[in-house]
Design an enzyme around this catalytic site. Structure first.
Site, PDB file in Angstrom:
ATOM      1  N   ASP A   1      64.492  13.601  92.698  1.00 20.02           N
ATOM      2  CA  ASP A   1      64.640  13.121  91.320  1.00 20.02           C
ATOM      3  C   ASP A   1      64.414  11.602  91.256  1.00 20.02           C
ATOM      4  O   ASP A   1      64.444  10.918  92.286  1.00 20.02           O
ATOM      5  CB  ASP A   1      66.068  13.479  90.867  1.00 20.02           C
ATOM      6  CG  ASP A   1      66.392  12.993  89.473  1.00 20.02           C
ATOM      7  OD1 ASP A   1      65.493  12.988  88.616  1.00 20.02           O
ATOM      8  OD2 ASP A   1      67.569  12.612  89.243  1.00 20.02           O
TER       9      ASP A   1
ATOM     10  N   ASP B   1      65.699   9.203  88.189  1.00 17.71           N
ATOM     11  CA  ASP B   1      66.803   8.453  87.587  1.00 17.71           C
ATOM     12  C   ASP B   1      68.119   8.675  88.329  1.00 17.71           C
ATOM     13  O   ASP B   1      68.552   9.813  88.529  1.00 17.71           O
ATOM     14  CB  ASP B   1      66.974   8.840  86.110  1.00 17.71           C
ATOM     15  CG  ASP B   1      65.771   8.395  85.284  1.00 17.71           C
ATOM     16  OD1 ASP B   1      65.332   7.253  85.467  1.00 17.71           O
ATOM     17  OD2 ASP B   1      65.285   9.201  84.470  1.00 17.71           O
TER      18      ASP B   1
ATOM     19  N   ASP C   1      70.894  13.944  91.127  1.00 16.59           N
ATOM     20  CA  ASP C   1      72.275  13.585  90.802  1.00 16.59           C
ATOM     21  C   ASP C   1      72.883  14.572  89.806  1.00 16.59           C
ATOM     22  O   ASP C   1      74.102  14.618  89.662  1.00 16.59           O
ATOM     23  CB  ASP C   1      72.364  12.159  90.230  1.00 16.59           C
ATOM     24  CG  ASP C   1      71.599  12.016  88.935  1.00 16.59           C
ATOM     25  OD1 ASP C   1      70.363  12.217  88.954  1.00 16.59           O
ATOM     26  OD2 ASP C   1      72.225  11.720  87.896  1.00 16.59           O
TER      27      ASP C   1
HETATM   28 MG    MG Z   1      68.672  11.884  87.722  1.00 20.23          MG
END
Ligand code: MG
Length: 183
Positions: free
Chosen positions: A9, A11, A136
Site C-alpha cells: 500500500d 498511504d 495499514d
Molecule cells: Mg494506507
C-alpha cells in the site's frame, strides 16, 4: 522457487499521509492530538464534521499527495523485496481521484525501481491477486485472497489476527517468517 507476489500500500505505509494530515490540521486549525487520543481511531473519526469536511476537500485536491514524506526504511525494504519477489505498489487511489497523477509522479521520484506497470491504482483491493498485501487498513484483508500483513499506524494498534510490520526495518524478517524461503 517461484517468486511470491507482494503488494504494498502507499498511504501510511510508504508515504506519510498520516503525518501530513496532522500537520495540515495543526497549520489550519491549531489542532493537536496526542498519540493516545488517536490510538485505535482513524483521524477522520476524531475530527469535528466541519473540519473533517475541510480536510477531505484538501485531499480531493490531488496536490496534497504530491510531496508526502517517504516513510523511513521503505525504500531500502522495497528494493530488497523487489530483488526477490514480484513487487507491486497498490493504492485504493479512487478514494481521491485527483491523487492519481501526483501519486504516480511521487512513486517515480522516490521508488524509481518500481516498474510503472507494477503500479496498481484501484478501488476495492479484493480484486488484487497477490500472495500478500502489506497495508495499514485491515479492512482490505477481509475479501483479499492472499495473506494480509498489517503495517503499524496509530489507528491499527489493536488490530490482531495478522502478521504485523511495525517498522520497515523488520519487514524482511516478517516476510521471511510468513513465506519461508521467499527472500
Ligand atoms: Mg494506507
Amino acid at each position: 522457487m517461484h517468486r511470491i507476489r507482494v503488494a504494498v500500500d502507499m498511504d501510511e505505509v510508504i508515504a506519510d499521509t498520516y503525518g501530513a494530515m496532522l500537520n495540515w490540521l495543526v497549520d489550519r486549525h491549531g489542532a493537536r492530538w496526542s498519540t493516545e487520543a488517536l490510538r485505535g481511531r482513524q483521524i477522520f473519526d476524531v475530527l469535528e464534521s466541519d473540519v473533517a469536511e475541510m480536510l477531505r476537500t484538501a485531499m480531493h485536491d490531488g496536490a496534497f499527495f504530491a510531496d508526502l514524506p517517504v516513510i523511513a526504511g521503505s525504500q531500502a525494504a522495497l528494493s530488497t523485496i523487489a530483488a526477490h519477489c514480484e513487487l507491486f505498489v497498490t493504492s485504493a487511489a479512487m478514494e481521491f481521484p485527483n491523487s492519481l497523477g501526483p501519486k504516480f509522479l511521487w512513486l517515480r521520484r522516490h521508488f524509481p525501481f518500481v516498474d510503472p506497470l507494477n503500479i496498481v491504482f484501484c478501488g476495492d483491493k479484493s480484486i488484487l491477486a497477490a500472495d500478500c498485501l502489506i497495508d495499514d487498513n485491515a479492512r482490505h484483508f477481509t475479501r483479499f485472497a492472499g495473506q494480509g500483513i498489517v503495517f503499524s499506524s496509530p489507528h491499527n494498534v489493536d488490530v490482531a489476527g495478522y502478521p504485523r510490520i511495525r517498522h520497515w526495518d523488520e519487514a524482511i524478517t516478517v516476510l521471511s517468517e510468513t513465506f519461508p524461503g521467499a527472500l
